[in-house]
Design a protein around this motif. Sequence first.
Motif, PDB file in Angstrom:
ATOM      1  N   ALA A 149     -52.275   7.213 -73.441  1.00  0.00           N
ATOM      2  CA  ALA A 149     -51.721   8.556 -73.258  1.00  0.00           C
ATOM      3  C   ALA A 149     -51.314   9.200 -74.574  1.00  0.00           C
ATOM      4  O   ALA A 149     -51.617  10.364 -74.818  1.00  0.00           O
ATOM      5  CB  ALA A 149     -50.536   8.505 -72.298  1.00  0.00           C
ATOM      6  N   ASP A 150     -50.636   8.458 -75.458  1.00  0.00           N
ATOM      7  CA  ASP A 150     -50.148   9.052 -76.702  1.00  0.00           C
ATOM      8  C   ASP A 150     -51.289   9.473 -77.616  1.00  0.00           C
ATOM      9  O   ASP A 150     -51.302  10.586 -78.134  1.00  0.00           O
ATOM     10  CB  ASP A 150     -49.232   8.090 -77.449  1.00  0.00           C
ATOM     11  N   ALA A 151     -52.275   8.610 -77.809  1.00  0.00           N
ATOM     12  CA  ALA A 151     -53.392   8.932 -78.694  1.00  0.00           C
ATOM     13  C   ALA A 151     -54.210  10.083 -78.126  1.00  0.00           C
ATOM     14  O   ALA A 151     -54.596  11.002 -78.853  1.00  0.00           O
ATOM     15  CB  ALA A 151     -54.272   7.712 -78.914  1.00  0.00           C
ATOM     16  N   SER A 152     -54.466  10.051 -76.829  1.00  0.00           N
ATOM     17  CA  SER A 152     -55.241  11.115 -76.210  1.00  0.00           C
ATOM     18  C   SER A 152     -54.508  12.440 -76.302  1.00  0.00           C
ATOM     19  O   SER A 152     -55.104  13.474 -76.580  1.00  0.00           O
ATOM     20  CB  SER A 152     -55.545  10.768 -74.754  1.00  0.00           C
ATOM     21  N   LEU A 153     -53.189  12.423 -76.083  1.00  0.00           N
ATOM     22  CA  LEU A 153     -52.402  13.652 -76.182  1.00  0.00           C
ATOM     23  C   LEU A 153     -52.403  14.183 -77.609  1.00  0.00           C
ATOM     24  O   LEU A 153     -52.558  15.377 -77.829  1.00  0.00           O
ATOM     25  CB  LEU A 153     -50.974  13.420 -75.697  1.00  0.00           C
TER      26      LEU A 153
ATOM     27  N   ASN B  82     -45.165  15.995 -64.984  1.00  0.00           N
ATOM     28  CA  ASN B  82     -46.180  16.119 -63.938  1.00  0.00           C
ATOM     29  C   ASN B  82     -47.344  15.150 -64.133  1.00  0.00           C
ATOM     30  O   ASN B  82     -48.506  15.536 -64.069  1.00  0.00           O
ATOM     31  CB  ASN B  82     -46.694  17.554 -63.828  1.00  0.00           C
ATOM     32  N   TYR B  83     -47.006  13.885 -64.364  1.00  0.00           N
ATOM     33  CA  TYR B  83     -48.042  12.857 -64.496  1.00  0.00           C
ATOM     34  C   TYR B  83     -48.734  12.655 -63.152  1.00  0.00           C
ATOM     35  O   TYR B  83     -48.090  12.682 -62.110  1.00  0.00           O
ATOM     36  CB  TYR B  83     -47.430  11.535 -64.940  1.00  0.00           C
ATOM     37  N   ASP B  84     -50.042  12.439 -63.183  1.00  0.00           N
ATOM     38  CA  ASP B  84     -50.754  12.156 -61.940  1.00  0.00           C
ATOM     39  C   ASP B  84     -50.784  10.646 -61.708  1.00  0.00           C
ATOM     40  O   ASP B  84     -50.208   9.875 -62.483  1.00  0.00           O
ATOM     41  CB  ASP B  84     -52.159  12.776 -61.948  1.00  0.00           C
ATOM     42  N   GLY B  85     -51.444  10.216 -60.654  1.00  0.00           N
ATOM     43  CA  GLY B  85     -51.492   8.807 -60.296  1.00  0.00           C
ATOM     44  C   GLY B  85     -52.182   7.924 -61.320  1.00  0.00           C
ATOM     45  O   GLY B  85     -52.042   6.707 -61.298  1.00  0.00           O
ATOM     46  N   GLN B  86     -52.947   8.522 -62.237  1.00  0.00           N
ATOM     47  CA  GLN B  86     -53.650   7.769 -63.276  1.00  0.00           C
ATOM     48  C   GLN B  86     -52.895   7.756 -64.594  1.00  0.00           C
ATOM     49  O   GLN B  86     -53.363   7.216 -65.581  1.00  0.00           O
ATOM     50  CB  GLN B  86     -55.046   8.365 -63.499  1.00  0.00           C
TER      51      GLN B  86
ATOM     52  N   ASN C  44     -52.092  10.542 -66.296  1.00  0.00           N
ATOM     53  CA  ASN C  44     -52.454  11.703 -67.111  1.00  0.00           C
ATOM     54  C   ASN C  44     -51.326  12.728 -67.103  1.00  0.00           C
ATOM     55  O   ASN C  44     -50.768  13.035 -66.057  1.00  0.00           O
ATOM     56  CB  ASN C  44     -53.718  12.369 -66.552  1.00  0.00           C
ATOM     57  N   VAL C  45     -51.030  13.268 -68.262  1.00  0.00           N
ATOM     58  CA  VAL C  45     -50.010  14.310 -68.387  1.00  0.00           C
ATOM     59  C   VAL C  45     -50.537  15.589 -67.755  1.00  0.00           C
ATOM     60  O   VAL C  45     -51.650  16.017 -68.041  1.00  0.00           O
ATOM     61  CB  VAL C  45     -49.684  14.569 -69.875  1.00  0.00           C
ATOM     62  N   GLY C  46     -49.739  16.225 -66.918  1.00  0.00           N
ATOM     63  CA  GLY C  46     -50.142  17.472 -66.265  1.00  0.00           C
ATOM     64  C   GLY C  46     -49.575  18.703 -66.922  1.00  0.00           C
ATOM     65  O   GLY C  46     -50.187  19.768 -66.903  1.00  0.00           O
ATOM     66  N   THR C  47     -48.396  18.573 -67.531  1.00  0.00           N
ATOM     67  CA  THR C  47     -47.735  19.722 -68.141  1.00  0.00           C
ATOM     68  C   THR C  47     -47.131  19.325 -69.480  1.00  0.00           C
ATOM     69  O   THR C  47     -46.504  18.266 -69.593  1.00  0.00           O
ATOM     70  CB  THR C  47     -46.613  20.267 -67.228  1.00  0.00           C
ATOM     71  N   VAL C  48     -47.317  20.186 -70.473  1.00  0.00           N
ATOM     72  CA  VAL C  48     -46.724  19.999 -71.792  1.00  0.00           C
ATOM     73  C   VAL C  48     -45.924  21.265 -72.098  1.00  0.00           C
ATOM     74  O   VAL C  48     -46.487  22.363 -72.096  1.00  0.00           O
ATOM     75  CB  VAL C  48     -47.803  19.792 -72.885  1.00  0.00           C
ATOM     76  N   VAL C  49     -44.625  21.098 -72.327  1.00  0.00           N
ATOM     77  CA  VAL C  49     -43.764  22.241 -72.642  1.00  0.00           C
ATOM     78  C   VAL C  49     -43.305  22.107 -74.094  1.00  0.00           C
ATOM     79  O   VAL C  49     -42.778  21.062 -74.495  1.00  0.00           O
ATOM     80  CB  VAL C  49     -42.534  22.309 -71.704  1.00  0.00           C
TER      81      VAL C  49
ATOM     82  N   THR D  49     -46.188  26.715 -72.640  1.00  0.00           N
ATOM     83  CA  THR D  49     -46.422  25.662 -71.651  1.00  0.00           C
ATOM     84  C   THR D  49     -47.923  25.504 -71.474  1.00  0.00           C
ATOM     85  O   THR D  49     -48.639  26.493 -71.319  1.00  0.00           O
ATOM     86  CB  THR D  49     -45.775  26.016 -70.289  1.00  0.00           C
ATOM     87  N   LEU D  50     -48.380  24.267 -71.522  1.00  0.00           N
ATOM     88  CA  LEU D  50     -49.783  23.969 -71.280  1.00  0.00           C
ATOM     89  C   LEU D  50     -49.898  23.240 -69.952  1.00  0.00           C
ATOM     90  O   LEU D  50     -49.116  22.329 -69.667  1.00  0.00           O
ATOM     91  CB  LEU D  50     -50.351  23.073 -72.382  1.00  0.00           C
ATOM     92  N   THR D  51     -50.872  23.638 -69.146  1.00  0.00           N
ATOM     93  CA  THR D  51     -51.179  22.951 -67.904  1.00  0.00           C
ATOM     94  C   THR D  51     -52.545  22.297 -68.078  1.00  0.00           C
ATOM     95  O   THR D  51     -53.523  22.986 -68.373  1.00  0.00           O
ATOM     96  CB  THR D  51     -51.185  23.934 -66.720  1.00  0.00           C
ATOM     97  N   LEU D  52     -52.587  20.985 -67.932  1.00  0.00           N
ATOM     98  CA  LEU D  52     -53.809  20.219 -68.143  1.00  0.00           C
ATOM     99  C   LEU D  52     -54.366  19.778 -66.795  1.00  0.00           C
ATOM    100  O   LEU D  52     -53.603  19.366 -65.920  1.00  0.00           O
ATOM    101  CB  LEU D  52     -53.524  18.986 -68.996  1.00  0.00           C
ATOM    102  N   THR D  53     -55.673  19.881 -66.632  1.00  0.00           N
ATOM    103  CA  THR D  53     -56.316  19.403 -65.413  1.00  0.00           C
ATOM    104  C   THR D  53     -57.415  18.411 -65.783  1.00  0.00           C
ATOM    105  O   THR D  53     -58.003  18.482 -66.863  1.00  0.00           O
ATOM    106  CB  THR D  53     -56.905  20.550 -64.568  1.00  0.00           C
ATOM    107  N   TYR D  54     -57.663  17.500 -64.861  1.00  0.00           N
ATOM    108  CA  TYR D  54     -58.601  16.405 -65.078  1.00  0.00           C
ATOM    109  C   TYR D  54     -59.583  16.341 -63.915  1.00  0.00           C
ATOM    110  O   TYR D  54     -59.264  16.735 -62.800  1.00  0.00           O
ATOM    111  CB  TYR D  54     -57.839  15.072 -65.155  1.00  0.00           C
ATOM    112  N   ASN D  55     -60.759  15.791 -64.166  1.00  0.00           N
ATOM    113  CA  ASN D  55     -61.740  15.609 -63.094  1.00  0.00           C
ATOM    114  C   ASN D  55     -61.547  14.229 -62.472  1.00  0.00           C
ATOM    115  O   ASN D  55     -60.646  13.475 -62.854  1.00  0.00           O
ATOM    116  CB  ASN D  55     -63.165  15.837 -63.589  1.00  0.00           C
TER     117      ASN D  55
END
Length: 78
Positions: free
Chosen positions: A11-15, A40-44, A46-51, A61-67
């Motif tokens: 998570a840290d490196a990817s972020l 707003n971490y999902d079940g995997q 993944n960070v969902g929101t960055v403020v 505020t960033l909202t991140l979405t994943y496939n």
Amino acid sequence: MDDTPYINDGADASLRKTVSLLNKTVGLAIPAYDEILLSNYDGQGNVGTVVYRKNGVSVATLTLTYNGSNQLTSVSKS
């Protein structure tokens, strides 16, 4: 350094890579900040929101979405 974010980076490196990419993108430029809140971490995991905050006040505020493969597919800024 390759800026492409990969979910298996952790998570840290990817972020960090994602933030680096966003900072290079004019439309998603982040104002000066002194704090970053992740939520707003999902079940995997993944960070969902960055403020981004400066002196306790939100500046972006960033909202991140994943496939379904846990790949980052979009980022929106508000």
